[in-house]
Design an enzyme around this catalytic site. Sequence first.
Site, PDB file in Angstrom:
ATOM      1  CG  HIS A 106      14.623  32.098   3.563  1.00  0.00           C
ATOM      2  ND1 HIS A 106      15.473  31.526   4.471  1.00  0.00           N
ATOM      3  CD2 HIS A 106      15.416  32.792   2.698  1.00  0.00           C
ATOM      4  CE1 HIS A 106      16.721  31.846   4.160  1.00  0.00           C
ATOM      5  NE2 HIS A 106      16.720  32.616   3.093  1.00  0.00           N
ATOM      6  N   GLY A 107      10.100  32.786   4.741  1.00  0.00           N
ATOM      7  CA  GLY A 107       8.753  33.155   4.315  1.00  0.00           C
ATOM      8  C   GLY A 107       7.675  32.335   4.978  1.00  0.00           C
TER       9      GLY A 107
END
Lengths: 399, 476
Positions: free
Chosen positions: B324-325
């Site tokens: 996700h990041g």
Amino acid sequence: MTENLRMKKCLAVFFCILLIVGFLKNGAYLQIAKYSEYVKQDANKLDADDAITMTTIESDFSSELFGKRQLFDMNGSLLRGLNIRSYYSGNNIYVMDGDYIVSSSPKTSTDYELKEIKDFNSFLSEHNINLLYVSTPTKYLDDSLFAEQFGIESYCNRNADYFLSRLDEAGIANIDLRKNLIADGLDVKDLFYRTDHHWTVPAGLWATKYIAEGLNQYCGYSIDTSIYDKENYDFTTWENCWLGEQGKKVSAAYVGLDDYTKVTPKFDTSYTFSTSDGKIKGDFSYFISESTFNQDKNIYDETSWHYAYHRYKFENHNVKKGNVLFICDSFGHATLPFLSLGVHSGNSVILRDYNLQKFDLRKYIVDNKFDTVVVCYAPFMIGAHDNEKSANYRMFTFK
Amino acid sequence: MSFTSLSFLFVFLPILLCIYYLANDRAKEYVLLAASLAFYALGSLKYLVLFVILTAATVCVGRVLSSASHKVARVLLLILGICVNLIPLFYYKYFDFAIDTWNRVSGSDIQMRNLALPLGISFFTFKAISYIVDTYKETIDLNDRLVHDALYLSFFAQIQSGPLNRYGEMNCEMTEMEGRRYMGGRLFSDGVYRFMIGFSKKILLANMLAKIVDEVYATPMENFTTGYAWLGSICFSLQLFFDFSGYSDMAIGISEMFGYPCRENFIYPYITESVSKFWRRWHISLSEWFRDYVYIPLGGSRTKHACMVYFNLFVVWLLTGIWHGANWTFIAWGLGYFVLISFEKMTGWPDRFKTKFGKIIWRIISILFINIQWILFRSTNIRSALSFVKRLFICNYNELTNKRMCFLMKEYWVFIVVAVLLSMPIVPMIFKKTDNHTIAKLVAEVIVGLIIVFAFIWSISLVLSGLNNPFAYANF
């Protein structure tokens, strides 16, 4: 998702019609050329200033969209119906009761502004030039009103109060027009357009009287301030005729249209104006662009009526004394023409419009032999330098 | 170019639909591939070449892999195919994060690259890996058309943020019937319906709620009150749902308009019974991807040692967080899910509860936990996330609310209420209730249809007046 096929088919027909109409009416086929120009660019130079960006292509397309005004107004009506007053808070636009638009200002130290104006004052003193700082009112006089109405802190007036107190300490002559406003028992809302951050022309006339008094008091002028009495002017009013700069961002349906009042002196005037076309002789009416007051135009596309009054370099043949440089913001459009009635000559500059590397303000002042410099700013100019991206970033850079 | 931009709606989409439906069946996939490349160029011109190379390389590896018979060669090709796709993902998404972490740990001062993320790289990589792995496992049959493979990887409807469809699902229904018949048929209408709903969800709900969320998250922590923090966190939970599910609806809708059915990505996640079940309702295609390509290959739940199940879960949720990041907040967020899901697995809750009351309580706890997890997801660092969470439970200056909170509630209550209602399956319930009543069903269809048309037009007008934020998942 296979159920309700009947409804979905109707939606599909509607969607296809919308796409076809949108495509044809918007000349969407012309966009293909723009896309191809974008794609042909050097991908590594997309950050360059002259690069074509998708954002510009998109916003150009949106700005010309078929039915834009109707859609925009529809949105305004719906937001108004839902009583949403801070929908455009991203643009620093808040709508108070009575569809009166206001904006907030963050707290600032005023250090930069004070340092610059003190330095500027020293320079002017060395050349025997007067400096007068004029603080105009903003659309509300009490910051707590903003907190009460929107739950947000605005420091607009507190910043101005603090800055003016520091000017007093530094011995720099200043006028706080907010005090005159209260003393005259006026309602600040009557001095401003509802849909624009500017003050009205009558407010400009009202303010000029106090600026002239300030010139008399602090700069050795002897302007007959009775020339600014209302009785000496004709007032022409158009009702619901235009939409201010902020109003254009939020739609007429959201805040309604504004009134406009033109003010012209009843007495004779005689000027020589220096314009880009050379020197032109005329009277006060030359300051006013009558073509702006054309109500047949699309209110969203027309020039702001506030700018119907121009700021020309002038020579007033009816007055012998005074050569003033008026360093102002756009409020000056409603002030300088009236100030010109009381002094012999003058000009104005809005510092944000100048490239300070090419334009030397101090040399300009000395070369043009101004005897007085008036800095006339709205309170929200104070602190603009805190934000590098602000359009008003250079307003206190008197270089 | 975003699905919610007006030039996509009135230029790109009509041109493409027109060309696509006029093209003969054999040319249709070429048309879509060309459109997908154009879409990518308009959205991420700088990385178009990289995108083309990656697509071509993946298709080449996949094709060679499908025809290779030697076991070692197949394994090598599998590794090659995965590496070819993972290396750019690591480089563009995690390189700066790795440098930053290294600089903090070692005290060195290595310059970061500040690389912009290529459009949809995380989704592309996962699709590419599933294509390579499925080819290796021979669970898919590659047909004789290379263009089909390239289109699967690059299809513009799904390139930006999924859904992560599988190669085997990429079958065009339209080629099975004549274009005009198709257009008047079920899938096209379904597609339009989904697109209009998705568009409205994104603009009318997600972007409206974003106004509250952005303001709350930009407020200094000392000005927070408990109510204000709750408002911000609940609105973000709703915003993210309507943003991403709105995007997914549009992506599914566009795919269906071109004849490609697409897997569901969201099924009313906030009515979940537990945290584990939440992920069977939220971003389903990603959960299933991790299940099929990480969890099960690691042994899944059928391991000899019970603790290995938790290790497998740990790996999956660590990777989910990282995917996700490139930020510690996402890693902490992923591990948070690992802890709760492991807890549910260990205790057998809430399935073991015999009373309805217990199940309801666990449902509330799950939603509360998910809501807190989103705070981690939205915050820039763990410290500010923890401060935010603290404010949810501890009053600042004994204040529960503040004026701004009341004001935001007063202004946006309609959108909050509608968002809460639509996060539950109310509309399907209405249609179900009216199923056996012809007139009532007709009335319901007319009302819902009119609401969709109205919401869609209002959304267009909102885009026109500047309410067009990027999709929350566009950077993943």
